[in-house]
Design an enzyme around this catalytic site. Sequence first.
Site, mmCIF file in Angstrom:
data_model
loop_
_atom_site.group_PDB
_atom_site.id
_atom_site.type_symbol
_atom_site.label_atom_id
_atom_site.label_comp_id
_atom_site.label_asym_id
_atom_site.label_seq_id
_atom_site.Cartn_x
_atom_site.Cartn_y
_atom_site.Cartn_z
ATOM 1 N N ASP A 17 12.710 -17.222 22.305
ATOM 2 C CA ASP A 17 12.561 -18.512 22.461
ATOM 3 C C ASP A 17 11.511 -19.053 21.823
ATOM 4 O OD1 ASP A 17 13.043 -21.192 23.333
ATOM 5 O OD2 ASP A 17 11.731 -20.944 25.225
ATOM 6 N N HIS A 34 13.619 -19.548 12.750
ATOM 7 C CA HIS A 34 14.845 -18.462 13.059
ATOM 8 C C HIS A 34 14.662 -17.307 12.115
ATOM 9 C CE1 HIS A 34 16.706 -21.120 16.028
ATOM 10 N NE2 HIS A 34 16.766 -22.160 14.834
ATOM 11 N N LEU A 128 18.888 4.354 21.402
ATOM 12 C CA LEU A 128 18.789 2.870 21.459
ATOM 13 C C LEU A 128 19.985 2.096 21.357
ATOM 14 C CD1 LEU A 128 16.868 0.473 22.566
ATOM 15 C CD2 LEU A 128 16.459 0.180 20.262
#
Length: 237
Positions: A17, A34, A128
């Site tokens: 965020d 972004h 991962l």
Amino acid sequence: MIPEGVKIPEHIAIVMDGNGRWASSRGLPRTAGHKAGAETFRRIATHCSRIGLPYLTVYAFSTENWKRPEAEVRTIMELLRRYLIEAREKMVQENTALRIIGDQSRLPEPLRALIRETDELSKRTNGLRVNVCLNYGARDEITRAVRAIARDAAAGKVDAGEITADYISSRLDTAGIPDPDLIIRPGAEHRLSNYLLWQAAYAELYFSDTLWPDFDEEELDRAIVWFSTRKRRFGGV
């Protein structure tokens, strides 16, 4: 740096965020935020792999984000497309898996094709596991799960008494993924914003005032150290 002896959580989830506010504070278009946020995601994912985190889940685009300006949505989708192409080329080499979580029906077909390719490549890795929530909303996820369970019941595959919490979990987008131990939200907001509501039942919640593009490895390490001080009783004493 994480001090020696600090236990790494099994699963960290992050609400990425603050991209738009980061850009606006610098007099830049929201799309620039972004792009900066996408670079932060790459750095954080690399760091998570380095420290041995098994699961990382990030909130990239919610079911509500379609309300944003068309140019902003287009930029986000293009960044995701580029990331999938990059990931496709590096996943096996870096032993990292990638899974897209959310309702894919509204996504452009070229993006869905890339998702299918990364799903296949992920089967060849065991490092991962990165989960990207795309066109995701927890209420939408639960609604779709309830519909699936209703279809199972109508088909005679399950009786009402057999519908347990585990059964519901098996119908969620995150089926097969352990619930997050730690949910991190940068950006100075203190809410989950329709993110992993079912899975967050016992997660520790860590809030940071740092906007996502400025969130770095040191910030993540700080959150992990904070997590290690928590007493997780899961309803016990």
